[in-house]
Write a protein that holds these residues in place. Structure first.
Motif, short mmCIF file in Angstrom:
data_model
loop_
_atom_site.label_atom_id
_atom_site.label_comp_id
_atom_site.label_asym_id
_atom_site.label_seq_id
_atom_site.Cartn_x
_atom_site.Cartn_y
_atom_site.Cartn_z
N PRO A 217 0.87 -1.30 0.03
CA PRO A 217 -0.10 0.02 0.08
C PRO A 217 0.82 1.35 0.10
N GLU A 218 1.96 1.16 0.77
CA GLU A 218 2.80 2.32 0.83
C GLU A 218 3.45 2.64 -0.75
N GLN A 219 4.08 1.57 -1.46
CA GLN A 219 4.35 1.77 -2.74
C GLN A 219 3.18 2.44 -3.71
N ALA A 220 2.14 1.76 -3.51
CA ALA A 220 0.94 2.15 -4.20
C ALA A 220 0.59 3.67 -4.10
N ALA A 221 0.64 4.25 -2.83
CA ALA A 221 0.35 5.49 -2.52
C ALA A 221 1.53 6.42 -3.31
N ALA A 222 2.58 5.96 -2.91
CA ALA A 222 3.69 7.04 -3.48
C ALA A 222 3.42 7.26 -5.12
N ILE A 223 3.23 6.00 -5.85
CA ILE A 223 2.85 6.23 -7.23
C ILE A 223 1.68 6.74 -7.79
N ALA A 224 0.57 6.59 -6.86
CA ALA A 224 -0.63 7.43 -6.89
C ALA A 224 -0.59 8.69 -6.75
N ARG A 225 0.33 9.36 -6.13
CA ARG A 225 0.49 10.71 -5.86
C ARG A 225 1.25 11.42 -7.50
#
Length: 271
Positions: A217-225
């Motif tokens: 989830p942390e990696q996904a959030a970073a890319i989602a930004r």
């Protein structure tokens, strides 16, 4: 407006990225795979990529290669994959669904028959990893004529002289493969992704989704930004491989999807 266009437009209005999930059709078996497919939207998937099993998945890493073998051993065929999409559409008419895979099974099935059936059952797009734009007439042109988006892959080695040719007939969204190598490889840095997206935006107005190596989830959030979409595949497929049986596989995949969706939805884009 196609389902893909509408979904990305709606999410842009909400100020967030799409969670794009990949699973292989027929893994670990038809019924469990269909249960996963039907459960993904409620678990937070905004767009679904459904892999078409093929005996020689050259662009895929070990996790998806093994998923393909499990599906083929369980009797999955391209016809059954289309049946799975049709069953999905009986209860979900809004979630965009993209078939992803290789050209050989489609060629053997027959392009005209495949495009006709794909349109009829509700396929929204195609990602065919081994069919470059020089061969658009083979599949991209008839698919787009039928209203099915043809989504291109771009990579860190797709330079500025090549990009216009790759993106010329793209539709739906652009899939940026953030690392050189096969699926499941290590993830790229946010600095690399930021620069890559800026370069792609000079060549296209299509939404840009970033994948390969995103597992948490942390990696996904970073890319989602940074991107319009976050693609997660191998991490979900690994849950099936490690499950003790079909029920656990379904629960674990949907559980991880929910966690990834939380990460993506919590990563609001700057106004």
């Amino acid at each position: 407006m196609s389902r893909l266009e509408k979904r990305f437009a709606d999410l842009k209005a909400e100020g967030r990225a799409a969670l794009v999930t990949f699973v292989t059709a027929g893994d670990p078996g038809f019924e469990a795979s269909l249960e996963i497919l039907k459960g993904l939207p409620a678990a937070g998937a905004d767009v679904i990529e459904l892999g078409m099993p093929f005996t020689d998945p050259m662009a895929d890493g070990v996790a998806i290669q093994l998923a393909t073998l499990r599906a083929l051993d369980a009797g999955q065929t391209l016809a059954k994959t289309l049946d799975m999409v049709q069953a999905f559409r009986e209860t979900d008419t809004t979630t965009p669904l993209v078939l992803m895979g290789y050209y050989n099974p489609i060629h053997r099935f027959g392009v005209e028959a495949f495009v006709t059936q794909a349109r009829e059952v509700g396929v929204d797009g195609l990602i065919i990893v081994d069919l470059p734009p020089e061969h658009d007439a083979e599949l991209a042109t008839p698919a787009q004529a039928a209203g099915i988006d043809f989504i291109r892959l771009t990579t860190p080695t797709t330079d500025d002289s090549r990009l216009p040719r790759v993106l010329e007939r793209s539709s739906g969204f652009v899939y940026y493969v953030s690392v050189a190598g096969v699926t499941g490889a290590g993830s790229a840095t946010t600095e690399h992704v930021t620069a890559a997206i800026a370069r792609l935006r000079r060549h296209t107005t299509l939404p840009i989704s970033v994948g390969f190596g995103i597992r948490t989830p942390e990696q996904a959030a970073a890319i989602a930004r940074l991107a319009d979409g976050v693609v997660v595949g191998s991490a979900l497929v690994d849950k099936i491989a490690k499950a003790s049986g079909p029920t656990q596989a379904v629960n674990d995949v949907l559980g991880l999807c929910s966690e990834l969706a939380e990460g993506v939805r919590g990563a609001r884009k700057p106004a």
